[in-house]
Design a protein around this motif. Structure first.
Motif, PDB file in Angstrom:
ATOM      1  N   ARG A  86      53.673  60.489  44.437  1.00 15.18           N
ATOM      2  CA  ARG A  86      52.244  60.172  44.341  1.00 15.18           C
ATOM      3  C   ARG A  86      51.789  59.429  45.590  1.00 15.18           C
ATOM      4  NH1 ARG A  86      55.082  59.571  40.029  1.00 15.18           N
ATOM      5  NH2 ARG A  86      55.511  57.359  40.360  1.00 15.18           N
ATOM      6  N   THR A  87      50.693  59.898  46.169  1.00 23.78           N
ATOM      7  CA  THR A  87      50.188  59.250  47.375  1.00 23.78           C
ATOM      8  C   THR A  87      48.673  59.426  47.446  1.00 23.78           C
ATOM      9  OG1 THR A  87      50.594  58.940  49.740  1.00 23.78           O
ATOM     10  CG2 THR A  87      50.504  61.232  48.934  1.00 23.78           C
ATOM     11  N   ASN A  88      48.095  58.910  48.508  1.00 19.96           N
ATOM     12  CA  ASN A  88      46.642  58.954  48.690  1.00 19.96           C
ATOM     13  C   ASN A  88      46.297  59.427  50.096  1.00 19.96           C
ATOM     14  OD1 ASN A  88      45.363  57.807  46.207  1.00 19.96           O
ATOM     15  ND2 ASN A  88      46.738  56.095  46.690  1.00 19.96           N
ATOM     16  N   ALA A  89      45.046  59.888  50.239  1.00 23.72           N
ATOM     17  CA  ALA A  89      44.578  60.303  51.562  1.00 23.72           C
ATOM     18  C   ALA A  89      44.435  59.098  52.496  1.00 23.72           C
ATOM     19  CB  ALA A  89      43.240  61.032  51.441  1.00 23.72           C
ATOM     20  N   VAL A  90      44.176  57.919  51.926  1.00 22.62           N
ATOM     21  CA  VAL A  90      43.999  56.680  52.696  1.00 22.62           C
ATOM     22  C   VAL A  90      44.901  55.616  52.075  1.00 22.62           C
ATOM     23  CG1 VAL A  90      42.331  54.832  53.193  1.00 22.62           C
ATOM     24  CG2 VAL A  90      41.662  57.224  53.472  1.00 22.62           C
ATOM     25  N   ARG A  91      45.565  54.789  52.898  1.00 24.29           N
ATOM     26  CA  ARG A  91      46.619  53.913  52.383  1.00 24.29           C
ATOM     27  C   ARG A  91      46.293  52.420  52.371  1.00 24.29           C
ATOM     28  NH1 ARG A  91      47.591  58.402  53.847  1.00 24.29           N
ATOM     29  NH2 ARG A  91      49.138  59.742  52.853  1.00 24.29           N
ATOM     30  N   HIS A  92      45.085  52.063  52.711  1.00 19.67           N
ATOM     31  CA  HIS A  92      44.625  50.685  52.484  1.00 19.67           C
ATOM     32  C   HIS A  92      43.347  50.737  51.641  1.00 19.67           C
ATOM     33  CE1 HIS A  92      47.355  49.378  55.804  1.00 19.67           C
ATOM     34  NE2 HIS A  92      47.339  48.226  55.145  1.00 19.67           N
ATOM     35  N   PHE A  93      43.180  49.730  50.818  1.00 22.77           N
ATOM     36  CA  PHE A  93      42.083  49.639  49.840  1.00 22.77           C
ATOM     37  C   PHE A  93      40.768  49.304  50.552  1.00 22.77           C
ATOM     38  CE2 PHE A  93      40.369  46.675  46.278  1.00 22.77           C
ATOM     39  CZ  PHE A  93      39.598  47.686  45.740  1.00 22.77           C
ATOM     40  N   ARG A  94      39.756  50.158  50.347  1.00 21.02           N
ATOM     41  CA  ARG A  94      38.420  49.847  50.857  1.00 21.02           C
ATOM     42  C   ARG A  94      37.558  49.351  49.687  1.00 21.02           C
ATOM     43  NH1 ARG A  94      33.543  53.484  53.537  1.00 21.02           N
ATOM     44  NH2 ARG A  94      32.919  51.900  55.040  1.00 21.02           N
ATOM     45  N   TRP A  95      36.990  48.190  49.862  1.00 18.62           N
ATOM     46  CA  TRP A  95      36.171  47.646  48.766  1.00 18.62           C
ATOM     47  C   TRP A  95      34.930  47.002  49.354  1.00 18.62           C
ATOM     48  CZ3 TRP A  95      35.855  42.166  48.578  1.00 18.62           C
ATOM     49  CH2 TRP A  95      36.777  41.496  49.387  1.00 18.62           C
ATOM     50  N   SER A  96      33.910  46.843  48.482  1.00 15.71           N
ATOM     51  CA  SER A  96      32.618  46.355  48.961  1.00 15.71           C
ATOM     52  C   SER A  96      32.384  44.913  48.541  1.00 15.71           C
ATOM     53  CB  SER A  96      31.492  47.265  48.449  1.00 15.71           C
ATOM     54  OG  SER A  96      31.580  47.415  47.040  1.00 15.71           O
ATOM     55  N   VAL A  97      32.212  44.689  47.242  1.00 23.42           N
ATOM     56  CA  VAL A  97      31.892  43.345  46.748  1.00 23.42           C
ATOM     57  C   VAL A  97      32.856  42.996  45.618  1.00 23.42           C
ATOM     58  CG1 VAL A  97      29.440  43.500  47.317  1.00 23.42           C
ATOM     59  CG2 VAL A  97      30.254  44.340  45.095  1.00 23.42           C
ATOM     60  N   THR A  98      32.819  41.723  45.200  1.00 21.86           N
ATOM     61  CA  THR A  98      33.642  41.332  44.054  1.00 21.86           C
ATOM     62  C   THR A  98      32.765  41.228  42.810  1.00 21.86           C
ATOM     63  OG1 THR A  98      33.341  39.026  44.651  1.00 21.86           O
ATOM     64  CG2 THR A  98      35.370  40.079  45.388  1.00 21.86           C
ATOM     65  N   LYS A  99      33.370  41.550  41.679  1.00 25.22           N
ATOM     66  CA  LYS A  99      32.697  41.431  40.385  1.00 25.22           C
ATOM     67  C   LYS A  99      33.677  40.652  39.511  1.00 25.22           C
ATOM     68  CE  LYS A  99      30.131  44.503  37.326  1.00 25.22           C
ATOM     69  NZ  LYS A  99      29.896  45.913  37.016  1.00 25.22           N
ATOM     70  N   GLY A 100      33.389  39.389  39.290  1.00 25.37           N
ATOM     71  CA  GLY A 100      34.390  38.536  38.669  1.00 25.37           C
ATOM     72  C   GLY A 100      35.560  38.420  39.630  1.00 25.37           C
ATOM     73  N   LYS A 101      36.746  38.684  39.099  1.00 25.61           N
ATOM     74  CA  LYS A 101      37.931  38.625  39.979  1.00 25.61           C
ATOM     75  C   LYS A 101      38.229  39.974  40.615  1.00 25.61           C
ATOM     76  CE  LYS A 101      40.382  34.794  37.895  1.00 25.61           C
ATOM     77  NZ  LYS A 101      41.458  34.383  37.007  1.00 25.61           N
ATOM     78  N   ARG A 102      37.499  41.003  40.162  1.00 27.05           N
ATOM     79  CA  ARG A 102      37.814  42.367  40.596  1.00 27.05           C
ATOM     80  C   ARG A 102      37.014  42.752  41.830  1.00 27.05           C
ATOM     81  NH1 ARG A 102      37.126  47.622  38.668  1.00 27.05           N
ATOM     82  NH2 ARG A 102      35.218  47.015  37.604  1.00 27.05           N
ATOM     83  N   ARG A 103      37.672  43.407  42.754  1.00 30.79           N
ATOM     84  CA  ARG A 103      36.965  43.925  43.939  1.00 30.79           C
ATOM     85  C   ARG A 103      36.528  45.369  43.646  1.00 30.79           C
ATOM     86  NH1 ARG A 103      41.968  42.996  47.592  1.00 30.79           N
ATOM     87  NH2 ARG A 103      42.784  43.666  45.592  1.00 30.79           N
ATOM     88  N   ILE A 104      35.323  45.698  44.063  1.00 32.52           N
ATOM     89  CA  ILE A 104      34.746  46.996  43.704  1.00 32.52           C
ATOM     90  C   ILE A 104      35.054  48.022  44.791  1.00 32.52           C
ATOM     91  CG2 ILE A 104      32.630  48.224  43.118  1.00 32.52           C
ATOM     92  CD1 ILE A 104      33.593  46.091  41.075  1.00 32.52           C
ATOM     93  N   HIS A 105      35.652  49.091  44.333  1.00 35.93           N
ATOM     94  CA  HIS A 105      36.046  50.210  45.197  1.00 35.93           C
ATOM     95  C   HIS A 105      34.855  50.739  45.998  1.00 35.93           C
ATOM     96  CE1 HIS A 105      35.925  54.645  45.448  1.00 35.93           C
ATOM     97  NE2 HIS A 105      37.216  54.609  45.675  1.00 35.93           N
ATOM     98  N   GLN A 106      35.100  51.068  47.244  1.00 33.37           N
ATOM     99  CA  GLN A 106      34.106  51.775  48.055  1.00 33.37           C
ATOM    100  C   GLN A 106      34.797  53.004  48.641  1.00 33.37           C
ATOM    101  OE1 GLN A 106      32.667  49.539  51.435  1.00 33.37           O
ATOM    102  NE2 GLN A 106      30.957  50.928  51.779  1.00 33.37           N
TER     103      GLN A 106
END
Ligand code: SF4
Length: 220
Positions: free
Chosen positions: A95-115
């Motif tokens: 299992r792998t991904n096209a991109v290997r670092h997490f891109r995120w925009s803002v935080t919602k509570g403790k969670r960072r929101i995927h971009q």
């Protein structure tokens, strides 16, 4: 696709001798685009390095970023259930991904929101997809969603036009790279996170499993 002048791309960090360990180390060291700056760590592919099938997603999510492994969050759990229901042993996949670092925009509570990663990020990370293809040498690839499909076929790819139907691996990847290893088949389907977000989850889950059953028959 030309690269952004600001993104050198991952090629300089890909080891000459491909091993699971060397790829892992290379991904952690990679500065091929800007996504490493806000991520906890790189998330290389994981699973059976001799798998007959590679599952290609989009990018790590919040949990994957923290744990350093792909598909460990809710979408990954749904994927494991769907693979099992389709007759594919999740332990026999890579299992792998096209991109290997997490891109995120803002935080919602403790969670960072995927971009969504941009086309530039996908192009910059492309050498890792080539490296993992040449390392694992799978017979086939299950493409999970539009970003993964565009990483293989370019910007014209649409999941709805090809999902559940066997496709040929492209003659060359969008950036012009040609892996040494060419899988025999490609099976596009949706991303499991789209099933999680669906208003009609039961029907979309059933359609997802039906696509994976096609992959199960191709695996043989
Ligand atoms: S996303 Fe890919 S190209 Fe960008 S830094 Fe991470 S591993 Fe390198």
């Amino acid at each position: 696709m030309p690269r952004s002048p600001d993104f050198p791309g991952a090629a300089a960090w890909v080891p000459e001798r491909l091993t699971v360990e060397a790829v892992d180390e290379g991904v952690q060291a990679c500065r091929g685009c800007d996504l490493w700056e806000r991520a906890t760590q790189g998330v290389p592919g994981a699973g059976d390095p001799e798998a007959g099938v590679m599952l290609l997603g989009e990018q790590p999510g919040d949990m994957e970023d923290q744990e350093g492994k792909p598909f460990v969050g809710p979408a990954g759990q749904l994927l494991v259930r769907a693979l099992t229901d389709a007759g594919i042993d999740p332990a026999r996949t890579f299992r792998t991904n096209a991109v290997r670092h997490f891109r995120w925009s803002v935080t919602k509570g403790k969670r960072r929101i995927h971009q969504n990663p941009s086309a530039w990020h996908v192009a910059a990370c492309g050498p890792w997809m080539v490296a993992e293809l040449d390392l694992v040498r799978p017979d086939g690839i299950v493409v999970l969603g539009a970003t993964a499909g565009k990483a293989l076929y370019g910007s014209g790819f649409r999941v709805g036009e090809t999902r559940g139907r066997r496709q040929e691996f492209p003659a060359a990847l969008p950036g012009g790279a040609v892996p040494d290893h060419r899988p025999d088949w490609v099976l596009p389907t949706t991303h499991p996170s789209a099933v999680l977000r669906s208003q009609d989850r039961d029907a979309d889950y059933a359609a997802f499993v039906a696509d994976l059953e096609v992959a199960a028959r191709l695996i043989g």
